[in-house]
Design a protein around this motif. Structure first.
Motif, PDB file in Angstrom:
ATOM      1  N   PRO A  15      15.012 -20.541 -42.052  1.00 61.61           N
ATOM      2  CA  PRO A  15      13.944 -21.189 -41.288  1.00 61.61           C
ATOM      3  C   PRO A  15      12.768 -20.230 -41.146  1.00 61.61           C
ATOM      4  N   GLU A  29       5.949 -16.463 -41.093  1.00 58.64           N
ATOM      5  CA  GLU A  29       6.648 -15.346 -41.732  1.00 58.64           C
ATOM      6  C   GLU A  29       5.995 -15.010 -43.079  1.00 58.64           C
ATOM      7  N   ASP A  34       8.137 -24.809 -40.656  1.00 53.91           N
ATOM      8  CA  ASP A  34       7.572 -25.741 -39.662  1.00 53.91           C
ATOM      9  C   ASP A  34       6.047 -25.735 -39.698  1.00 53.91           C
ATOM     10  N   LYS A  70       6.092 -27.010 -35.341  1.00 53.22           N
ATOM     11  CA  LYS A  70       7.108 -26.140 -34.736  1.00 53.22           C
ATOM     12  C   LYS A  70       8.034 -26.935 -33.819  1.00 53.22           C
ATOM     13  N   ASP A  93      13.140 -12.566 -41.252  1.00 52.14           N
ATOM     14  CA  ASP A  93      12.454 -11.324 -40.885  1.00 52.14           C
ATOM     15  C   ASP A  93      13.160 -10.045 -41.335  1.00 52.14           C
ATOM     16  N   ARG A 101      16.844  -5.555 -24.919  1.00 51.81           N
ATOM     17  CA  ARG A 101      17.228  -6.615 -25.855  1.00 51.81           C
ATOM     18  C   ARG A 101      18.742  -6.562 -26.127  1.00 51.81           C
ATOM     19  N   SER A 143       8.100 -11.807 -33.133  1.00 48.66           N
ATOM     20  CA  SER A 143       9.312 -12.486 -32.675  1.00 48.66           C
ATOM     21  C   SER A 143       8.964 -13.822 -32.020  1.00 48.66           C
ATOM     22  N   LYS A 144       9.862 -14.793 -32.155  1.00 54.58           N
ATOM     23  CA  LYS A 144       9.669 -16.087 -31.480  1.00 54.58           C
ATOM     24  C   LYS A 144      10.586 -16.220 -30.261  1.00 54.58           C
TER      25      LYS A 144
HETATM   26  N1  LIG Z   1      11.299 -23.515 -38.985  1.00 51.83           N
HETATM   27  C1  LIG Z   1      11.296 -22.787 -37.854  1.00 51.83           C
HETATM   28  N2  LIG Z   1      11.722 -21.505 -37.887  1.00 51.83           N
HETATM   29  C2  LIG Z   1      11.707 -20.791 -36.740  1.00 51.83           C
HETATM   30  C3  LIG Z   1      11.291 -21.332 -35.502  1.00 51.83           C
HETATM   31  N3  LIG Z   1      11.413 -20.372 -34.547  1.00 51.83           N
HETATM   32  C4  LIG Z   1      11.895 -19.279 -35.178  1.00 51.83           C
HETATM   33  N4  LIG Z   1      12.071 -19.521 -36.507  1.00 51.83           N
HETATM   34  C5  LIG Z   1      12.584 -18.622 -37.541  1.00 51.83           C
HETATM   35  O1  LIG Z   1      13.902 -18.276 -37.162  1.00 51.83           O
HETATM   36  C6  LIG Z   1      14.191 -16.934 -37.501  1.00 51.83           C
HETATM   37  C7  LIG Z   1      14.556 -16.137 -36.245  1.00 51.83           C
HETATM   38  O2  LIG Z   1      13.415 -16.061 -35.396  1.00 51.83           O
HETATM   39  P1  LIG Z   1      12.908 -14.688 -34.745  1.00 51.83           P
HETATM   40  O3  LIG Z   1      11.498 -14.819 -34.283  1.00 51.83           O
HETATM   41  O4  LIG Z   1      13.186 -13.574 -35.676  1.00 51.83           O
HETATM   42  O5  LIG Z   1      13.770 -14.692 -33.476  1.00 51.83           O
HETATM   43  P2  LIG Z   1      14.851 -13.708 -33.097  1.00 51.83           P
HETATM   44  O6  LIG Z   1      15.505 -13.138 -34.322  1.00 51.83           O
HETATM   45  O7  LIG Z   1      15.665 -14.432 -32.120  1.00 51.83           O
HETATM   46  O8  LIG Z   1      13.975 -12.652 -32.343  1.00 51.83           O
HETATM   47  P3  LIG Z   1      13.645 -11.147 -32.795  1.00 51.83           P
HETATM   48  O9  LIG Z   1      14.962 -10.476 -32.866  1.00 51.83           O
HETATM   49  O10 LIG Z   1      12.796 -10.644 -31.718  1.00 51.83           O
HETATM   50  O11 LIG Z   1      12.964 -11.191 -34.138  1.00 51.83           O
HETATM   51  C8  LIG Z   1      12.961 -16.412 -38.230  1.00 51.83           C
HETATM   52  O12 LIG Z   1      13.124 -16.591 -39.609  1.00 51.83           O
HETATM   53  C9  LIG Z   1      11.855 -17.312 -37.684  1.00 51.83           C
HETATM   54  O13 LIG Z   1      10.744 -17.437 -38.543  1.00 51.83           O
HETATM   55  C10 LIG Z   1      10.841 -22.699 -35.483  1.00 51.83           C
HETATM   56  O14 LIG Z   1      10.450 -23.262 -34.469  1.00 51.83           O
HETATM   57  N5  LIG Z   1      10.886 -23.360 -36.681  1.00 51.83           N
END
Ligand SMILES: Nc1nc2c(ncn2[C@@H]2O[C@H](COP(=O)(O)OP(=O)(O)OP(=O)(O)O)[C@@H](O)[C@H]2O)c(=O)[nH]1
Ligand SMILES: [Mg+2]
Length: 261
Positions: free
Chosen positions: A18, A22, A47, A75, A103, A142, A221-222
């Motif tokens: 997903p 990115e 998204d 999104k 990521d 974290r 990060s999301k």
């Molecule tokens: N399609 C889609 N992908 C998402 C969405 N939110 C997050 N992602 C993807 O999901 C994956 C994980 O999101 P991250 O932002 O890395 O979240 P995380 O791993 O929980 O947080 P960090 O450890 O801080 O990076 C990544 O590939 C994001 O691009 C969304 O709403 N839609």
């Protein structure tokens, strides 16, 4: 259609990635997956990222028949993107799907380890918290949040999984149809707990393999406080429902027992 010839003992595998904003990572991750395990196909579920990730993904797909793109309207969260991607895989008769972040936190070079275990399991969880698992470059807050969340999940749900929130996983396709994946509404971390919990309750064999999780090096990060709140709330409700159902079953069993002579 894809050219992937299948992974030994598992069959045709689709790695679903997903993406939301990115652009800096998508090419790198796809190249790493294709180099690490040439037999698998890749689906980028984007998204409609404003930073143009979807266009870059289209370019990758144009150059490689084993790379595909699912363009989603906007999104809607990680969970919805995975549900859509898994449906795409089911329609095309894949034997297994893999979840992987874009990521770089989940190393494609560790994918053979997950797929090798899938030969005798239904779900393989890449785990940071079993012996040999690691987390690199995460700030202490974290790490505490993640470890605390996993302890909470274990206590409340009574599931012996050490890393239920991790997002590097492989599922055999029949698991997803049995657990009614289309009805999963959880997003964020909770999506991962939800799927593990459903698979566990359905009696599937879940195994954990150690992985090294590295904090993202590029992009934003999301992660948000809403994601944490959602997980806390849903896990608490599932745990309470499970306990109530267990009590009801016990009472029903007692009522059906013949009176002592
Ligand atoms: N399609 C889609 N992908 C998402 C969405 N939110 C997050 N992602 C993807 O999901 C994956 C994980 O999101 P991250 O932002 O890395 O979240 P995380 O791993 O929980 O947080 P960090 O450890 O801080 O990076 C990544 O590939 C994001 O691009 C969304 O709403 N839609
Ligand atoms: Mg991440």
């Amino acid at each position: 259609m894809s050219a992937g010839e299948g992974y030994p003992g598992v069959g045709r595998v689709l790695v679903v990635i997903p993406t939301y904003n990115e652009a800096e990572n998508v090419r790198i991750i796809v190249d790493r997956v294709r180099a690490a395990v040439p037999q698998v196909d890749v689906l980028i579920a984007d998204d409609n990222s404003p930073d143009g990730t979807g266009d870059i993904a289209d370019g990758l797909a144009a150059d490689d028949p084993q790379v595909h793109v699912l363009h989603r309207p906007g999104k809607q969260g990680l969970g919805a993107a995975y549900v859509h991607g898994f449906g795409w895989a089911a329609e095309r008769d894949y034997d297994a799907v893999v979840e992987m972040d874009a990521d770089g936190s989940h190393a494609p070079e560790e994918l053979p380890k997950l797929l090798d275990r899938l030969t005798d399991a239904d779900v393989v969880l890449g785990s940071r918290y079993v012996r040999g698992g690691k987390v690199i470059n995460w700030p202490v807050n974290r790490l505490l949040l993640s470890r605390g969340g996993n302890i909470y999940v274990r206590v409340v749900l009574g599931m012996s999984v050490k890393d239920a929130t991790g997002g590097y996983r492989a599922y055999r396709m029949p698991v997803l149809s049995k657990i009614d994946i289309e009805s999963v509404a959880s997003q964020g971390y909770c999506f991962q707990v939800d799927l593990a919990w459903r698979a566990h309750r359905a009696g599937f064999r879940l195994v954990e393999v150690p992985i090294t999780f590295a904090e993202r090096e590029r992009g934003a990060s999301k992660m948000s406080s809403n994601i944490v709140r959602e997980a806390l709330w849903r896990v608490t409700v599932w745990g309470a429902t499970d306990r109530v159902n267990a009590v009801k079953r016990r009472l029903r069993g007692r009522r059906n027992q013949p009176p002592a002579a």
